[in-house]
Design an enzyme around this catalytic site. Structure first.
Site, PDB file in Angstrom:
ATOM      1  N   TRP A  46     -56.394 -45.807  43.215  1.00 53.88           N
ATOM      2  CA  TRP A  46     -55.938 -44.644  44.012  1.00 53.88           C
ATOM      3  C   TRP A  46     -54.420 -44.474  43.991  1.00 53.88           C
ATOM      4  CZ3 TRP A  46     -57.649 -40.832  47.449  1.00 53.88           C
ATOM      5  CH2 TRP A  46     -56.686 -40.317  48.318  1.00 53.88           C
ATOM      6  N   ASN A  48     -51.399 -41.653  45.896  1.00 55.62           N
ATOM      7  CA  ASN A  48     -50.984 -40.374  46.480  1.00 55.62           C
ATOM      8  C   ASN A  48     -49.490 -40.180  46.244  1.00 55.62           C
ATOM      9  OD1 ASN A  48     -51.771 -42.307  48.921  1.00 55.62           O
ATOM     10  ND2 ASN A  48     -50.235 -40.993  49.838  1.00 55.62           N
ATOM     11  N   ASP A  49     -48.690 -39.977  47.255  1.00 46.58           N
ATOM     12  CA  ASP A  49     -47.313 -39.487  47.066  1.00 46.58           C
ATOM     13  C   ASP A  49     -46.477 -40.246  46.021  1.00 46.58           C
ATOM     14  OD1 ASP A  49     -48.302 -38.666  49.507  1.00 46.58           O
ATOM     15  OD2 ASP A  49     -46.706 -39.554  50.691  1.00 46.58           O
ATOM     16  N   GLN A  65     -47.435 -44.156  45.937  1.00 43.37           N
ATOM     17  CA  GLN A  65     -48.382 -44.727  46.890  1.00 43.37           C
ATOM     18  C   GLN A  65     -49.614 -45.177  46.107  1.00 43.37           C
ATOM     19  OE1 GLN A  65     -48.271 -44.698  50.844  1.00 43.37           O
ATOM     20  NE2 GLN A  65     -46.508 -45.387  49.679  1.00 43.37           N
ATOM     21  N   PHE A 105     -45.422 -47.507  53.073  1.00 44.86           N
ATOM     22  CA  PHE A 105     -45.600 -46.061  52.976  1.00 44.86           C
ATOM     23  C   PHE A 105     -44.438 -45.442  52.185  1.00 44.86           C
ATOM     24  CE2 PHE A 105     -48.674 -44.565  56.575  1.00 44.86           C
ATOM     25  CZ  PHE A 105     -49.661 -45.385  56.066  1.00 44.86           C
ATOM     26  N   ARG A 173     -41.741 -41.369  59.798  1.00 38.51           N
ATOM     27  CA  ARG A 173     -41.931 -41.852  58.422  1.00 38.51           C
ATOM     28  C   ARG A 173     -41.249 -41.027  57.330  1.00 38.51           C
ATOM     29  NH1 ARG A 173     -47.048 -40.295  60.213  1.00 38.51           N
ATOM     30  NH2 ARG A 173     -47.943 -38.466  59.206  1.00 38.51           N
ATOM     31  N   ASP A 174     -41.354 -41.610  56.121  1.00 39.59           N
ATOM     32  CA  ASP A 174     -41.000 -40.974  54.848  1.00 39.59           C
ATOM     33  C   ASP A 174     -39.505 -40.708  54.681  1.00 39.59           C
ATOM     34  OD1 ASP A 174     -43.751 -41.038  54.634  1.00 39.59           O
ATOM     35  OD2 ASP A 174     -44.035 -38.910  55.066  1.00 39.59           O
ATOM     36  N   GLU A 226     -44.238 -34.099  57.189  1.00 35.58           N
ATOM     37  CA  GLU A 226     -44.128 -35.355  56.448  1.00 35.58           C
ATOM     38  C   GLU A 226     -43.209 -35.147  55.245  1.00 35.58           C
ATOM     39  OE1 GLU A 226     -48.510 -37.286  56.962  1.00 35.58           O
ATOM     40  OE2 GLU A 226     -48.373 -35.831  55.346  1.00 35.58           O
ATOM     41  N   TRP A 314     -54.998 -33.444  50.898  1.00 29.57           N
ATOM     42  CA  TRP A 314     -55.701 -34.400  51.770  1.00 29.57           C
ATOM     43  C   TRP A 314     -57.086 -33.903  52.169  1.00 29.57           C
ATOM     44  CZ3 TRP A 314     -54.841 -39.221  51.715  1.00 29.57           C
ATOM     45  CH2 TRP A 314     -53.551 -39.725  51.538  1.00 29.57           C
TER      46      TRP A 314
HETATM   47  C1  FRU Z   1     -48.309 -38.109  52.963  1.00 39.98           C
HETATM   48  C2  FRU Z   1     -48.440 -39.447  53.663  1.00 39.98           C
HETATM   49  C3  FRU Z   1     -47.081 -39.920  54.094  1.00 39.98           C
HETATM   50  C4  FRU Z   1     -47.287 -41.397  54.188  1.00 39.98           C
HETATM   51  C5  FRU Z   1     -48.217 -41.666  53.039  1.00 39.98           C
HETATM   52  C6  FRU Z   1     -49.201 -42.772  53.274  1.00 39.98           C
HETATM   53  O1  FRU Z   1     -49.211 -37.875  51.954  1.00 39.98           O
HETATM   54  O2  FRU Z   1     -49.323 -39.320  54.742  1.00 39.98           O
HETATM   55  O3  FRU Z   1     -46.619 -39.320  55.287  1.00 39.98           O
HETATM   56  O4  FRU Z   1     -46.094 -42.104  54.092  1.00 39.98           O
HETATM   57  O5  FRU Z   1     -48.914 -40.473  52.797  1.00 39.98           O
HETATM   58  O6  FRU Z   1     -49.939 -43.057  52.133  1.00 39.98           O
END
Ligand code: FRU
Length: 507
Positions: A46, A48-49, A65, A105, A173-174, A226, A314
């Site tokens: 998997w 993501n970001d 991620q 994260f 976050r982020d 985010e 998402w």
């Molecule tokens: C956005 C998010 C971020 C977080 C990450 C966690 O896609 O929710 O805010 O840091 O993914 O995987």
């Protein structure tokens, strides 16, 4: 005239499709159904970001991620890939793994050129600033933390003084960190998702942070904020420099689920001020599948900012029908802006030219589409199409891309509704009720009707109206043999000219 141009077009497409051989990946590990051929995806598991995008000592780093243990979200760690051209990626072992009940994260990486942090042992080094997501006995806690790499991003050590920022919040976050060359300090933009605020901090050493200001709530606040990114767009030609603040929104984006808005204005070293000009707020991507895009740190001074996002949403990211990986990145794009009669707008130009192979001129287009469909000629992704429709007389015009007789997508301009759109409602696998959609962006009649389209095995990325519209949508076609039609299909001529390139696989 119509007949001549029709013949010309058919001849052109016929030559084109007949001579196109299947462009297969060189590497069998990257040749499964729907495996992107010009977009980065991890070999397995998997993602993501994108995280920590940085250029350092001749290498572009893409951290992301990543769940090292499976193809669903969890055990979030930073995966890692490097490239020398932003297109051909070489995946490396996990850079920063989850540890002690803390997931790693999203965040950024900076080149600490002057060893401001005191963490570099010889010369400069890479410092990651990321959100630690910890399950404590009192609940979730999100804090900002540092890790340092002394060997070009291969190995990372946690800073023993972590966390460097802790507001005792579950949602904080982020961090997006960059060097402010005028104020001579680091600037962080970090999100307070539930308050719809981006908070700015400054620091001399990446360890001690001073609060500067808050931006928001403003614009769209229908979901969590985010993945902020503050991007300086340097002056070019007659255009003066400007700042873009990009903010992710999830859920509740107008296209459904996750989306990203931008604000254009000025950052005075302390606060971001949105411009009062028209167009100072827009959507970084009007499709459904480009989220948490961030820009590269450390780029050579003369290079335009480069933005790259996660190509999913998402709403259905967990259901993407791919194996053994799940998730992919958008193409990198150069960022600039336009300022014209219609106002301001962010401009995006995909970086893809180095992958171009065989090229076909498409000129004097005009077509009765039924002639093309069913002719038996097919084209395999990845490919790129660039078209300029001139001054259209037809109300709706664009492309239809079929993967069989019952399944297609439409990428078109609708001047009645004043929309540019991608319609994937008939595209094939409906992996979730939120998937079959027609994503749309407002048209500006004074901007050109141009289109750049990059078609990969499971996505289309469209850029229209001088790059002021970017629209990225995942598509899971029923076959890899695609047929392209230009419509309207009533045989009326539409003025257009353009080119098509086969693209070479990055694997
Ligand atoms: C956005 C998010 C971020 C977080 C990450 C966690 O896609 O929710 O805010 O840091 O993914 O995987």
């Amino acid at each position: 005239m119509v007949k001549t141009s029709l013949r010309l077009f058919i001849r052109c497409i016929a030559t084109l499709v007949l001579s196109v051989l299947p462009v297969a990946a060189q590497n069998p590990d990257y040749d499964q159904p729907y495996r992107p051929q010009v977009h980065f995806s991890p070999e397995e598991h998997w993602t993501n970001d994108p995280n920590g995008l940085v250029f350092y000592q001749g290498e572009y780093h893409l951290f992301f991620q990543y769940n090292p243990f499976g193809d669903q979200w969890g055990h979030m760690s930073w995966g890692h890939a490097v490239s020398t051209d932003l297109l051909h990626w070489h995946e490396l072992p996990v850079a920063i793994p989850e540890h002690d009940n803390t997931m790693i994260f999203t965040g950024s990486v900076v080149v600490d050129r002057q060893n401001t942090s005191g963490l570099c042992t010889h010369g400069d080094c890479l410092v990651a600033i990321y959100t630690g997501h910890t399950q404590t006995s009192e609940g979730i806690r999100q804090t900002q933390n540092l890790a340092v790499s002394l060997d070009k991003g291969r190995n990372w050590a946690q800073y023993p003084g972590n966390p460097v920022l802790d507001l005792h919040l579950a949602d904080f976050r982020d961090p997006s960190v960059s060097w402010d060359p005028i104020a001579h300090h680091w600037v962080m933009a970090v999100s307070l998702p539930k308050e719809h605020k981006i908070r700015f901090y400054s620091s001399a050493d990446l360890k001690q942070w001073t609060q500067l200001s808050d931006f928001g709530p403003t614009g769209d606040v229908n979901g969590d904020w985010e993945c902020p990114d503050l991007i300086h767009i340097p002056s070019s030609n007659s255009a003066k420099s400007i700042w873009a603040l990009k903010v992710g929104l999830n859920p509740g984006a107008p296209q459904g689920g996750s989306g990203e808005q931008y604000f254009l204005g000025d950052f005075d070293g302390k606060s971001f001020h949105q411009s009062r000009l028209r167009g100072s707020q827009g959507w970084t991507n009007y499709g459904k599948d480009d989220y948490c895009a961030i820009s590269f740190n450390g780029l050579p001074k003369d290079q335009k900012p480069v933005l790259l996002g996660w190509m999913s949403n998402w709403q259905y990211a967990a259901k993407i029908p791919t194996t053994p990986w799940r998730g992919q990145m958008s193409l990198p794009r150069h960022i600039s802006y336009v300022s014209d009669a219609a106002g301001l707008a962010l401009k995006q130009e995909p970086i893809v030219a180095p992958l171009r192979g065989k090229n076909y001129e498409i000129s004097a287009l005009s077509t009765n589409t039924s002639t093309l469909y069913g002719s038996g000629h097919t084209l395999q992704p990845p490919f790129e199409i660039r078209l300029n429709f001139g001054h259209p007389v037809e109300p709706i015009f664009g492309l239809k891309i079929f993967s069989d007789q019952q399944h297609w997508i439409e990428v078109a301009f609708d001047t009645n509704k004043k929309e540019f759109y991608i319609d994937r409602t008939h595209s094939g696998a409906a992996i979730s009720p939120d998937f079959p959609t027609r994503t749309k962006a407002p048209l500006v009649t004074t901007r050109p009707y141009d289109l750049t389209l990059i078609v990969d095995r499971s996505s289309v990325e469209a850029f229209a109206q001088d790059g002021t519209i970017a629209m990225t949508d995942l598509v899971f076609p029923v076959s890899n043999n695609l047929q392209i039609q230009i419509f309207p299909d009533d045989a009326k001529p539409i003025q257009s000219e353009g080119q098509l390139w086969e693209l070479k696989s990055i694997w």
